[in-house]
Scaffold this motif. Structure first.
Motif, PDB file in Angstrom:
ATOM      1  N   MET A   1      31.763  18.775 -33.759  1.00  0.00           N
ATOM      2  CA  MET A   1      31.336  17.382 -33.648  1.00  0.00           C
ATOM      3  C   MET A   1      30.157  17.248 -32.698  1.00  0.00           C
ATOM      4  SD  MET A   1      32.995  15.503 -35.757  1.00  0.00           S
ATOM      5  CE  MET A   1      32.837  13.831 -35.162  1.00  0.00           C
ATOM      6  N   ALA A   2      30.127  18.025 -31.626  1.00  0.00           N
ATOM      7  CA  ALA A   2      28.994  17.988 -30.698  1.00  0.00           C
ATOM      8  C   ALA A   2      27.718  18.431 -31.416  1.00  0.00           C
ATOM      9  CB  ALA A   2      29.272  18.865 -29.485  1.00  0.00           C
ATOM     10  N   LYS A   3      27.811  19.479 -32.229  1.00  0.00           N
ATOM     11  CA  LYS A   3      26.659  19.948 -33.006  1.00  0.00           C
ATOM     12  C   LYS A   3      26.229  18.882 -34.014  1.00  0.00           C
ATOM     13  CE  LYS A   3      27.533  24.891 -32.654  1.00  0.00           C
ATOM     14  NZ  LYS A   3      27.867  26.124 -33.373  1.00  0.00           N
ATOM     15  N   LEU A   4      27.217  18.210 -34.605  1.00  0.00           N
ATOM     16  CA  LEU A   4      26.933  17.154 -35.576  1.00  0.00           C
ATOM     17  C   LEU A   4      26.150  16.018 -34.925  1.00  0.00           C
ATOM     18  CD1 LEU A   4      27.990  16.433 -38.598  1.00  0.00           C
ATOM     19  CD2 LEU A   4      29.432  14.840 -37.378  1.00  0.00           C
ATOM     20  N   MET A   5      26.554  15.614 -33.716  1.00  0.00           N
ATOM     21  CA  MET A   5      25.838  14.544 -33.016  1.00  0.00           C
ATOM     22  C   MET A   5      24.415  14.975 -32.675  1.00  0.00           C
ATOM     23  SD  MET A   5      27.875  12.029 -33.000  1.00  0.00           S
ATOM     24  CE  MET A   5      28.742  12.628 -34.452  1.00  0.00           C
ATOM     25  N   ALA A   6      24.238  16.209 -32.241  1.00  0.00           N
ATOM     26  CA  ALA A   6      22.890  16.711 -31.930  1.00  0.00           C
ATOM     27  C   ALA A   6      22.019  16.713 -33.183  1.00  0.00           C
ATOM     28  CB  ALA A   6      22.974  18.108 -31.326  1.00  0.00           C
ATOM     29  N   LYS A   7      22.617  17.079 -34.315  1.00  0.00           N
ATOM     30  CA  LYS A   7      21.863  17.080 -35.574  1.00  0.00           C
ATOM     31  C   LYS A   7      21.471  15.653 -35.965  1.00  0.00           C
ATOM     32  CE  LYS A   7      21.817  19.159 -40.135  1.00  0.00           C
ATOM     33  NZ  LYS A   7      22.457  20.080 -41.063  1.00  0.00           N
TER      34      LYS A   7
ATOM     35  N   TRP B   1      20.788  13.233 -33.897  1.00  0.00           N
ATOM     36  CA  TRP B   1      19.681  12.841 -33.022  1.00  0.00           C
ATOM     37  C   TRP B   1      18.368  13.467 -33.478  1.00  0.00           C
ATOM     38  CZ3 TRP B   1      23.072  14.282 -28.282  1.00  0.00           C
ATOM     39  CH2 TRP B   1      23.991  13.255 -28.033  1.00  0.00           C
ATOM     40  N   ALA B   2      18.444  14.673 -34.038  1.00  0.00           N
ATOM     41  CA  ALA B   2      17.234  15.403 -34.424  1.00  0.00           C
ATOM     42  C   ALA B   2      16.759  15.086 -35.839  1.00  0.00           C
ATOM     43  CB  ALA B   2      17.482  16.910 -34.301  1.00  0.00           C
ATOM     44  N   ASP B   3      17.666  14.598 -36.689  1.00  0.00           N
ATOM     45  CA  ASP B   3      17.350  14.452 -38.113  1.00  0.00           C
ATOM     46  C   ASP B   3      17.818  13.077 -38.617  1.00  0.00           C
ATOM     47  OD1 ASP B   3      17.230  14.609 -40.920  1.00  0.00           O
ATOM     48  OD2 ASP B   3      17.949  16.680 -40.973  1.00  0.00           O
ATOM     49  N   GLU B   4      16.889  12.147 -38.716  1.00  0.00           N
ATOM     50  CA  GLU B   4      17.206  10.767 -39.137  1.00  0.00           C
ATOM     51  C   GLU B   4      17.830  10.728 -40.534  1.00  0.00           C
ATOM     52  OE1 GLU B   4      17.537   6.690 -38.510  1.00  0.00           O
ATOM     53  OE2 GLU B   4      16.883   8.194 -37.068  1.00  0.00           O
ATOM     54  N   LYS B   5      17.337  11.542 -41.455  1.00  0.00           N
ATOM     55  CA  LYS B   5      17.876  11.565 -42.822  1.00  0.00           C
ATOM     56  C   LYS B   5      19.340  12.022 -42.804  1.00  0.00           C
ATOM     57  CE  LYS B   5      17.190  13.460 -47.393  1.00  0.00           C
ATOM     58  NZ  LYS B   5      17.227  14.781 -47.981  1.00  0.00           N
ATOM     59  N   PHE B   6      19.620  13.071 -42.049  1.00  0.00           N
ATOM     60  CA  PHE B   6      20.992  13.563 -41.935  1.00  0.00           C
ATOM     61  C   PHE B   6      21.907  12.481 -41.375  1.00  0.00           C
ATOM     62  CE2 PHE B   6      24.393  15.477 -39.412  1.00  0.00           C
ATOM     63  CZ  PHE B   6      25.028  16.249 -40.373  1.00  0.00           C
ATOM     64  N   LYS B   7      21.453  11.778 -40.328  1.00  0.00           N
ATOM     65  CA  LYS B   7      22.247  10.715 -39.717  1.00  0.00           C
ATOM     66  C   LYS B   7      22.571   9.625 -40.739  1.00  0.00           C
ATOM     67  CE  LYS B   7      20.249   7.807 -37.019  1.00  0.00           C
ATOM     68  NZ  LYS B   7      19.530   7.199 -35.905  1.00  0.00           N
ATOM     69  N   LYS B   8      21.588   9.229 -41.526  1.00  0.00           N
ATOM     70  CA  LYS B   8      21.819   8.198 -42.547  1.00  0.00           C
ATOM     71  C   LYS B   8      22.815   8.671 -43.588  1.00  0.00           C
ATOM     72  CE  LYS B   8      17.488   5.764 -41.921  1.00  0.00           C
ATOM     73  NZ  LYS B   8      16.180   5.395 -42.461  1.00  0.00           N
ATOM     74  N   GLU B   9      22.743   9.952 -43.973  1.00  0.00           N
ATOM     75  CA  GLU B   9      23.704  10.500 -44.936  1.00  0.00           C
ATOM     76  C   GLU B   9      25.115  10.510 -44.353  1.00  0.00           C
ATOM     77  OE1 GLU B   9      22.363  14.342 -46.215  1.00  0.00           O
ATOM     78  OE2 GLU B   9      20.574  13.522 -47.173  1.00  0.00           O
ATOM     79  N   LEU B  10      25.234  10.866 -43.079  1.00  0.00           N
ATOM     80  CA  LEU B  10      26.536  10.890 -42.420  1.00  0.00           C
ATOM     81  C   LEU B  10      27.155   9.492 -42.374  1.00  0.00           C
ATOM     82  CD1 LEU B  10      28.712  12.459 -40.819  1.00  0.00           C
ATOM     83  CD2 LEU B  10      27.391  11.936 -38.764  1.00  0.00           C
ATOM     84  N   ILE B  11      26.357   8.499 -42.056  1.00  0.00           N
ATOM     85  CA  ILE B  11      26.857   7.123 -42.004  1.00  0.00           C
ATOM     86  C   ILE B  11      27.247   6.635 -43.402  1.00  0.00           C
ATOM     87  CG2 ILE B  11      26.197   4.722 -41.525  1.00  0.00           C
ATOM     88  CD1 ILE B  11      24.519   5.873 -39.150  1.00  0.00           C
ATOM     89  N   ALA B  12      26.451   7.000 -44.413  1.00  0.00           N
ATOM     90  CA  ALA B  12      26.704   6.544 -45.782  1.00  0.00           C
ATOM     91  C   ALA B  12      27.887   7.247 -46.448  1.00  0.00           C
ATOM     92  CB  ALA B  12      25.447   6.745 -46.629  1.00  0.00           C
ATOM     93  N   ASP B  13      28.060   8.545 -46.198  1.00  0.00           N
ATOM     94  CA  ASP B  13      29.116   9.317 -46.867  1.00  0.00           C
ATOM     95  C   ASP B  13      29.728  10.330 -45.898  1.00  0.00           C
ATOM     96  OD1 ASP B  13      30.793  10.566 -48.672  1.00  0.00           O
ATOM     97  OD2 ASP B  13      29.203  11.177 -50.055  1.00  0.00           O
ATOM     98  N   PRO B  14      30.472   9.831 -44.904  1.00  0.00           N
ATOM     99  CA  PRO B  14      30.971  10.725 -43.856  1.00  0.00           C
ATOM    100  C   PRO B  14      31.886  11.843 -44.355  1.00  0.00           C
ATOM    101  CG  PRO B  14      31.878   8.516 -43.599  1.00  0.00           C
ATOM    102  CD  PRO B  14      30.863   8.449 -44.683  1.00  0.00           C
ATOM    103  N   ALA B  15      32.768  11.563 -45.292  1.00  0.00           N
ATOM    104  CA  ALA B  15      33.710  12.601 -45.749  1.00  0.00           C
ATOM    105  C   ALA B  15      32.962  13.791 -46.340  1.00  0.00           C
ATOM    106  CB  ALA B  15      34.694  12.013 -46.756  1.00  0.00           C
ATOM    107  N   ARG B  16      31.969  13.530 -47.162  1.00  0.00           N
ATOM    108  CA  ARG B  16      31.195  14.613 -47.786  1.00  0.00           C
ATOM    109  C   ARG B  16      30.428  15.409 -46.745  1.00  0.00           C
ATOM    110  NH1 ARG B  16      26.012  15.229 -48.688  1.00  0.00           N
ATOM    111  NH2 ARG B  16      25.523  13.035 -48.381  1.00  0.00           N
ATOM    112  N   VAL B  17      29.723  14.713 -45.859  1.00  0.00           N
ATOM    113  CA  VAL B  17      28.897  15.395 -44.864  1.00  0.00           C
ATOM    114  C   VAL B  17      29.773  16.193 -43.894  1.00  0.00           C
ATOM    115  CG1 VAL B  17      27.229  15.075 -42.999  1.00  0.00           C
ATOM    116  CG2 VAL B  17      27.024  13.728 -45.100  1.00  0.00           C
ATOM    117  N   LEU B  18      30.895  15.632 -43.466  1.00  0.00           N
ATOM    118  CA  LEU B  18      31.794  16.364 -42.572  1.00  0.00           C
ATOM    119  C   LEU B  18      32.285  17.648 -43.239  1.00  0.00           C
ATOM    120  CD1 LEU B  18      33.838  13.439 -41.013  1.00  0.00           C
ATOM    121  CD2 LEU B  18      32.222  14.937 -39.818  1.00  0.00           C
TER     122      LEU B  18
END
Length: 103
Positions: free
Chosen positions: A8-14, A16-33
């Motif tokens: 999860m710490a690595k996920l949060m760092a990613k 912060w570094a990657d806006e597209k990844f963050k948007k994907e995580l917010i939109a479809d958390p189960a898949r991205v996790l």
């Protein structure tokens, strides 16, 4: 720090570094996790929300189903790691504007 907390710490760092990844995580958390190797327990819905300078999301955890012992209360008050909590897939965080403290 247990393995899921590290992931999860690595996920949060990613995020912060990657806006597209963050948007994907917010939109479809189960898949991205799942793609990141973080298993979500069956039947558990996961949501991610982004804190900003003008908005902070504070999570009220579910009420324990049994009375907590003095030792458990001490751990909660002291910010102990939550890795043994049913349904927990990450870390418990206390958020203040601009600062995140995780256990």
């Amino acid at each position: 720090m247990d393995e899921n907390a590290k992931k999860m710490a690595k996920l949060m760092a990613k995020c912060w570094a990657d806006e597209k990844f963050k948007k994907e995580l917010i939109a479809d958390p189960a898949r991205v996790l799942k793609e990141q190797g973080i298993e979500v327990p069956a039947g558990l819905k996961v949501s991610f929300h982004e804190n900003t300078e003008k908005e902070a999301h504070i999570i009220i955890p579910p009420k324990p189903s049994a009375e907590l012992s003095d030792e458990q209360l001490d751990k909660v008050a002291g910010g102990a790691n939550c890795s043994n909590t049913v349904g927990t897939i990450g870390c418990a965080c206390i958020v203040t504007i601009g600062t995140v403290y995780c256990t």
